[in-house]
Motif scaffolding. Structure first.
Motif, PDB file in Angstrom:
ATOM      1  N   VAL A  48       0.882  -1.180   0.000  1.00 48.29           N
ATOM      2  CA  VAL A  48       0.000   0.000   0.000  1.00 48.29           C
ATOM      3  C   VAL A  48       0.910   1.217   0.000  1.00 48.29           C
ATOM      4  CG1 VAL A  48      -2.012   1.087   1.078  1.00 48.29           C
ATOM      5  CG2 VAL A  48      -1.604  -1.352   1.412  1.00 48.29           C
ATOM      6  N   LYS A  49       1.382   1.604  -1.159  1.00 50.31           N
ATOM      7  CA  LYS A  49       2.467   2.585  -1.245  1.00 50.31           C
ATOM      8  C   LYS A  49       2.118   3.939  -0.649  1.00 50.31           C
ATOM      9  CE  LYS A  49       3.400   2.029  -5.725  1.00 50.31           C
ATOM     10  NZ  LYS A  49       2.838   0.725  -6.155  1.00 50.31           N
ATOM     11  N   ASN A  50       0.876   4.372  -0.837  1.00 49.00           N
ATOM     12  CA  ASN A  50       0.489   5.695  -0.355  1.00 49.00           C
ATOM     13  C   ASN A  50      -0.236   5.652   0.988  1.00 49.00           C
ATOM     14  OD1 ASN A  50      -1.982   4.648  -1.023  1.00 49.00           O
ATOM     15  ND2 ASN A  50      -2.369   6.031  -2.740  1.00 49.00           N
ATOM     16  N   SER A  51      -0.258   4.482   1.614  1.00 50.88           N
ATOM     17  CA  SER A  51      -0.915   4.274   2.910  1.00 50.88           C
ATOM     18  C   SER A  51      -2.419   4.546   2.869  1.00 50.88           C
ATOM     19  CB  SER A  51      -0.265   5.145   4.002  1.00 50.88           C
ATOM     20  OG  SER A  51       1.055   4.732   4.236  1.00 50.88           O
ATOM     21  N   VAL A  52      -3.002   4.511   1.662  1.00 49.28           N
ATOM     22  CA  VAL A  52      -4.436   4.729   1.522  1.00 49.28           C
ATOM     23  C   VAL A  52      -5.108   3.568   0.807  1.00 49.28           C
ATOM     24  CG1 VAL A  52      -6.239   6.244   0.605  1.00 49.28           C
ATOM     25  CG2 VAL A  52      -4.115   7.232   1.493  1.00 49.28           C
ATOM     26  N   PHE A  53      -4.576   3.161  -0.348  1.00 49.73           N
ATOM     27  CA  PHE A  53      -5.194   2.081  -1.117  1.00 49.73           C
ATOM     28  C   PHE A  53      -4.136   1.327  -1.909  1.00 49.73           C
ATOM     29  CE2 PHE A  53      -5.369   5.955  -3.662  1.00 49.73           C
ATOM     30  CZ  PHE A  53      -4.789   5.554  -4.855  1.00 49.73           C
ATOM     31  N   VAL A  54      -4.485   0.115  -2.345  1.00 51.15           N
ATOM     32  CA  VAL A  54      -3.595  -0.710  -3.160  1.00 51.15           C
ATOM     33  C   VAL A  54      -3.762  -0.280  -4.620  1.00 51.15           C
ATOM     34  CG1 VAL A  54      -2.939  -3.045  -3.838  1.00 51.15           C
ATOM     35  CG2 VAL A  54      -3.903  -2.625  -1.555  1.00 51.15           C
ATOM     36  N   GLU A  55      -2.665   0.093  -5.253  1.00 50.61           N
ATOM     37  CA  GLU A  55      -2.731   0.511  -6.647  1.00 50.61           C
ATOM     38  C   GLU A  55      -3.002  -0.697  -7.545  1.00 50.61           C
ATOM     39  OE1 GLU A  55       0.748   2.734  -7.631  1.00 50.61           O
ATOM     40  OE2 GLU A  55       0.272   4.367  -6.237  1.00 50.61           O
ATOM     41  N   GLN A  56      -3.588  -0.426  -8.714  1.00 50.20           N
ATOM     42  CA  GLN A  56      -4.017  -1.501  -9.602  1.00 50.20           C
ATOM     43  C   GLN A  56      -2.869  -2.404 -10.052  1.00 50.20           C
ATOM     44  OE1 GLN A  56      -7.213  -2.510 -10.423  1.00 50.20           O
ATOM     45  NE2 GLN A  56      -7.616  -1.100  -8.725  1.00 50.20           N
ATOM     46  N   ASP A  57      -1.709  -1.842 -10.332  1.00 49.74           N
ATOM     47  CA  ASP A  57      -0.558  -2.660 -10.742  1.00 49.74           C
ATOM     48  C   ASP A  57      -0.172  -3.648  -9.643  1.00 49.74           C
ATOM     49  OD1 ASP A  57      -0.446  -1.443 -13.176  1.00 49.74           O
ATOM     50  OD2 ASP A  57       1.332  -0.221 -12.739  1.00 49.74           O
ATOM     51  N   ASP A  58      -0.215  -3.190  -8.415  1.00 46.53           N
ATOM     52  CA  ASP A  58       0.148  -4.057  -7.295  1.00 46.53           C
ATOM     53  C   ASP A  58      -0.947  -5.081  -7.019  1.00 46.53           C
ATOM     54  OD1 ASP A  58       2.600  -2.761  -6.893  1.00 46.53           O
ATOM     55  OD2 ASP A  58       1.658  -1.203  -5.683  1.00 46.53           O
ATOM     56  N   LEU A  59      -2.190  -4.696  -7.237  1.00 47.43           N
ATOM     57  CA  LEU A  59      -3.288  -5.648  -7.055  1.00 47.43           C
ATOM     58  C   LEU A  59      -3.212  -6.764  -8.096  1.00 47.43           C
ATOM     59  CD1 LEU A  59      -5.710  -6.194  -5.257  1.00 47.43           C
ATOM     60  CD2 LEU A  59      -7.104  -4.813  -6.823  1.00 47.43           C
ATOM     61  N   ARG A  60      -2.889  -6.398  -9.322  1.00 44.83           N
ATOM     62  CA  ARG A  60      -2.713  -7.428 -10.362  1.00 44.83           C
ATOM     63  C   ARG A  60      -1.536  -8.330 -10.020  1.00 44.83           C
ATOM     64  NH1 ARG A  60      -4.565  -3.186 -13.887  1.00 44.83           N
ATOM     65  NH2 ARG A  60      -2.451  -2.340 -14.029  1.00 44.83           N
TER      66      ARG A  60
END
Length: 252
Positions: A14-26
């Motif tokens: 969770v790079k921004n400490s808010v949400f998981v970015e789509q690239d990381d979710l994939r």
């Protein structure tokens, strides 16, 4: 070969400490093809659940508070809080040195730290008062975040390491230290869950990830981490997604 991926959250998955970015979710879905997925974080188990449920992520094991609470399939298999006498001495030091801090009991953050970015709290109640010490009497505390200014972090770190030998203290950024009970680390958490796996792959970005880098078979450190942390990992990568891409190319 049965793999277990163990990732840190903030700054890694969770790079921004808010949400998981789509690239990381994939990338998470790609990793699941090769093994199980677990989380090791300084945050609480409830906060791990918040991220997991929000993105429909299947987390086999949850290592919260840097290893102070460990669950498997939502069942607690280990927990260890900071002892009352140690808490008293630490809070006395924090009060005398007028340090900003928050203490975590599993459901709340209690202290004099007022988080400016509420979206990073992940449904955790924040109790911020000028004099929080009376509120903390008798509370079960698993972790304390101490937040000195950048110029004073190293000096407080060195002093507290000497004054409080019965706890673990990690630097987790340029303005934060994390305190847990003695013997607690992400590595101690991994030791409890690694049975049955042929290979442990650890991903992180901070000082509290170094111990798990050392016991993992393969470790990935994010490139934004301090150099001394990067040096402890097998590889340094730009992101969680890049780590999984590298794993697929070299280890699957």
């Amino acid at each position: 070969m049965k793999n277990l991926f163990v990732t840190d959250l903030d700054g890694t998955f969770v790079k921004n400490s808010v949400f998981v970015e789509q690239d990381d979710l994939r990338a998470y879905h790609s990793a699941k093809k090769y093994g199980d997925f677990s989380v090791a974080t300084g945050r609480s188990v409830e906060e791990i659940k918040y991220i997991a449920e929000g993105d429909n992520i299947e987390v086999t094991d949850m290592i919260g508070f840097n290893g102070a609470v460990v669950t498997r399939q939502n069942e607690i298999i280990f927990e260890k809080h900071i002892q009352e006498k140690d808490l008293e001495d630490i809070f006395k030091y924090l009060k005398e040195n007028k340090l900003i801090f928050d203490a975590l009991d599993g459901k709340r953050r209690i202290g004099n730290f007022n988080h400016e970015k509420k979206d990073r709290l992940w449904n955790m109640e924040l109790i911020c008062v000028d004099n929080p010490f009376e509120l903390l009497v008798g509370k079960t505390i698993y972790k304390i975040n101490v937040r000195p200014c950048k110029e004073e972090l190293n000096s407080h770190y060195e002093v507290m390491k000497k004054l409080f030998p019965n706890v673990e203290i990690y630097k987790s950024g340029s303005t934060r230290m994390e305190i847990t009970a003695r013997g607690i680390s992400k590595a101690s958490g991994i030791k409890l869950i690694k049975s049955g796996y042929n290979r442990i792959i650890a991903l992180g970005d901070s000082g509290n990830d170094v111990d798990m880098f050392k016991i993992a078979d393969i470790s990935y450190c994010m490139s934004g981490a301090p150099k001394e942390v990067q040096q402890q990992a097998t590889y340094v990568v730009e992101s969680f997604a890049k780590a999984i891409e590298h794993f697929e190319e070299n280890y699957k």
